[in-house]
Design an enzyme around this catalytic site. Structure first.
Site, mmCIF file in Angstrom:
data_model
loop_
_atom_site.group_PDB
_atom_site.id
_atom_site.type_symbol
_atom_site.label_atom_id
_atom_site.label_comp_id
_atom_site.label_asym_id
_atom_site.label_seq_id
_atom_site.Cartn_x
_atom_site.Cartn_y
_atom_site.Cartn_z
ATOM 1 N N TYR A 1 51.901 35.939 45.304
ATOM 2 C CA TYR A 1 51.490 34.535 45.293
ATOM 3 C C TYR A 1 52.613 33.557 45.614
ATOM 4 C CZ TYR A 1 47.017 36.068 43.330
ATOM 5 O OH TYR A 1 45.804 36.663 43.136
ATOM 6 N N HIS B 1 42.463 46.304 41.793
ATOM 7 C CA HIS B 1 43.711 45.624 42.113
ATOM 8 C C HIS B 1 44.761 45.862 41.054
ATOM 9 C CE1 HIS B 1 42.420 43.095 45.546
ATOM 10 N NE2 HIS B 1 41.228 43.237 44.996
ATOM 11 N N TYR C 1 37.883 32.105 46.135
ATOM 12 C CA TYR C 1 38.106 32.599 47.492
ATOM 13 C C TYR C 1 37.150 33.735 47.848
ATOM 14 C CZ TYR C 1 41.183 35.342 44.440
ATOM 15 O OH TYR C 1 41.700 36.074 43.410
ATOM 16 N N ARG D 1 34.797 41.991 47.500
ATOM 17 C CA ARG D 1 33.665 42.341 46.640
ATOM 18 C C ARG D 1 32.522 41.332 46.744
ATOM 19 N NH1 ARG D 1 38.110 40.827 43.560
ATOM 20 N NH2 ARG D 1 37.873 38.905 42.346
ATOM 21 N N GLU E 1 41.588 43.950 37.699
ATOM 22 C CA GLU E 1 43.006 43.695 37.939
ATOM 23 C C GLU E 1 43.770 44.285 36.764
ATOM 24 O OE1 GLU E 1 43.828 40.916 40.571
ATOM 25 O OE2 GLU E 1 45.639 42.139 40.466
#
Lengths: 310, 315
Positions: B292, B120, B168, B172, B182
């Site tokens: 977000y 990410h 969440y 993965r 990230e």
């Protein structure tokens, strides 16, 4: 140069969200609408969210780039059922703020943009225009929070494709770096300062101030450079080189690195010394532009004041 | 994966099947580019005794260079979604989640892949961050410890999201050992060379670790400095839900730095400062992540914690 006098500039449009994910302009316009900013003493201000559907979706555009829809040809082409949303919207904006090229057009159209490139505050305008050069000079002399530069687009107005060409005088204020979909306070503050200074200058001009002539440096685009691509798949095979990344406006000399391929090779700049801009602007991947190259020019402008009407 | 304690080491099965996911969010370009590269030529990711599969998880989103088409793939791996009937009528990403669960799972079964790295990018100034979903995953803790040592003095921080409400169902999470990677800051849709190369180096060390483990190397107990997710802080909003302030310039780009009570946190559009009024110092991260805004998150707060990993070796 002979001093120039002109009638007051009494109608200004501030446009944001021409690209729906360039957030400074979106929030700038919303804030001005919330504060009911309609006028200063001598200037009436229209605030417009140019592409409301794209703003809602937080996308650059829905069907086609709104900021390429303002050529004379596109503004006069017939509308059919298949005309994209942005072309229709361009007509509406032209009717509201123009028509382009007519006496009814707003005196100054200021279009607010962000870029992912490290360009600081960059003013973009068409044609040699004393108004826009004075505004640039004024902003550059007063702003300390960021470097202020200008790009002069070398196109006749009929071929000018962006929104600011609709006003009698037009200026795009481009501030970066900021990712799409993000609002950075430092970038917003720079944008606000540039808009406030623009309105301040207009107010002073209309009140009778004379602004001395002088010289400013600006950039004019020479060509653009695409990413190296795989000949069969057309996929990009290199990224902007770390030594070029974030170095917009820093002179690029032959032999300077411009790309670093995924397999580790450096691609170097060939040809004349030029200034790179819009280095790694995200919206330009689809336009096949890794960066633009420009030359620096010196523009001279006369002193300017408002013509007193008795 | 079965494990047993032998002489104070956790004995774990070899990690034979590893996947590298790119394009879980279609506009996070480092992962998309790396995985596409490795699908064409996987030499760089080959290690003895490991099958490493590079895989684009959300091809439609990648094609459109958008985060997702119908719904966020990286929230889609819930038990409800994974067992939902409806086939083609399901949102695209739910269909993809079921497909990915078939290929790399089933989630929580013995047939699931051993390790999945999910690549990410973030618009936040987080540098290189490894995301851990369980403080008791000793294999992952040891891997992260190995990576941090290998890239020093460059830094790679560990974010632990074990919060019952805030965690969440990630792509993965199908694997026995899920690892989020990230790297930021990078705008969506943009490929920055330094970010790309940083991600590449971390993966190299991660795969080296797996190879060493599979060859029988024992990793002694260690401590891993991590940041544990505490809470999500939203933007100040008006009665209509519109955002009325931006992350304050003093907080912007200060991921992982202490935020003390009284420190500036937000700046309203008309210039006023809103300060942090928590009860103690926190370490914010994911500050001003573009994706977000719609998830009502300006940043998350974390606290620092030393996680202890027991020694591990293969069975």
């Amino acid at each position: 140069m002979e001093p120039v006098s002109l009638p007051p500039l009494s109608r200004v449009a501030i446009c944001g969200g021409t690209h729906g994910n360039e957030m400074s302009g979106v929030y700038m316009v919303r804030e001005m609408q919330k504060q009911k900013v309609h006028r200063t003493e001598s200037v009436s201000i229209t605030t417009v969210l140019s592409n409301p559907r794209a703003v809602d979706a937080c996308r650059r555009y829905m069907e086609t780039d709104l900021n390429r829809c303002f050529t004379d040809a596109l503004l006069s082409a017939p509308i059919t059922d298949s005309t994209p949303y942005e072309l229709r919207r361009a007509r509406e904006l032209n009717a509201q703020l123009g028509p382009k090229g007519s006496p009814e057009a707003v005196d100054l159209l200021c279009d607010l943009h962000n870029t992912t490139a490290n360009m600081g505050v960059c003013l973009i305008f068409y044609s040699l225009d004393w108004i826009t050069l004075h505004i640039y000079n004024y902003i550059q002399s007063k702003m300390t929070s960021a470097p202020v530069r200008a790009i002069q687009m070398d196109l006749p107005i009929s071929e000018a494709y962006s929104l600011e060409s609709v006003g009698k005088h037009g200026i795009a204020i481009e501030v970066g770096p900021q990712p799409t979909g993000v609002t950075r306070a430092d970038i917003f503050n720079m944008m606000k300062e540039a808009v406030d200074l623009t309105l301040e200058w207009l107010q002073k001009l209309n009140s009778g101030s004379t602004f001395e002539g002088g010289e400013v440096e600006a950039y004019t685009l020479v060509k653009s450079v695409d990413y190296p691509r795989d000949p069969t798949t057309n996929d990009i095979t290199a990224a902007i080189h770390p030594q070029l990344q974030d170095n917009d406006f820093k002179l690029l000399k032959p032999g300077d690195p411009i790309f670093l391929s995924f397999s580790g090779e450096t691609v170097k700049h060939e040809g004349e010394e030029l200034y790179p801009l819009f280095v790694n602007e995200c919206a330009y991947y689809e336009k096949k532009i890794a960066f633009h190259l420009a030359k620096k020019v010196t523009l001279t402008f006369p002193s300017i004041s408002v013509r007193k009407e008795d | 994966m079965s494990s047993s304690s032998c002489n104070n080491s956790a004995c774990l099965n070899e990690a034979r099947r590893v996947a590298i996911f790119g394009g879980t969010h279609g506009n996070e370009m480092s992962g998309v580019t790396l995985v596409n590269l490795w699908v064409k030529n996987s030499a760089e990711i080959q290690r003895k005794g490991v099958e490493t599969k590079p895989f684009i998880t959300n091809p439609k989103a990648v094609e459109k260079c958008t985060r997702y088409v119908d719904t966020d793939l990286n929230r889609a791996f819930t038990p409800e979604n994974l067992s939902a009937p409806g086939g083609d009528n399901l949102p695209y990403e739910v269909q993809r989640a079921q497909e990915i669960n078939r290929i790399f799972g089933p989630k929580e079964s013995p047939d699931a892949y051993d390790v999945i790295f999910d690549l990410h990018n973030t618009t936040s100034n987080m540098g290189c961050t490894l995301i851990l979903e369980s403080s008791k995953d000793h294999f992952n803790l040891q891997m992260m410890h190995y990576i941090k040592k290998a890239i020093a003095p460059a830094s790679c921080l560990v974010l632990l999201n074990e919060h019952p409400l805030l965690k969440y169902s990630t792509s993965r999470s199908v694997a026995k050992h899920p690892v989020g990677l990230e790297v930021g800051p990078q705008p969506q849709g943009v490929l920055r060379s330094n970010i790309f190369e940083a991600m590449r180096v971390i993966l190299k060390h991660a795969l080296d670790f797996i190879e060493l483990f599979n060859e029988g190397m024992e990793f002694p107990p260690c401590t891993v400095e991590a940041f544990r997710v505490l809470e999500r802080i939203d933007y100040p909003r008006d009665a209509n839900g519109n955002i009325i302030a931006m992350v304050h310039p003093n907080l912007q780009d200060c991921d992982w730095e202490p935020l003390n009570p009284g420190d500036p946190m937000f700046q309203t559009f008309d210039g006023k400062t809103i300060r942090y009024h928590g009860s103690g110092t926190v370490y914010p991260t994911f500050i001003n992540e573009a994706a977000y805004y719609e998830k009502q998150q300006a940043f998350v707060t974390t606290r620092r914690e030393a996680l202890v990993a027991s020694a591990i070796r293969k069975i």
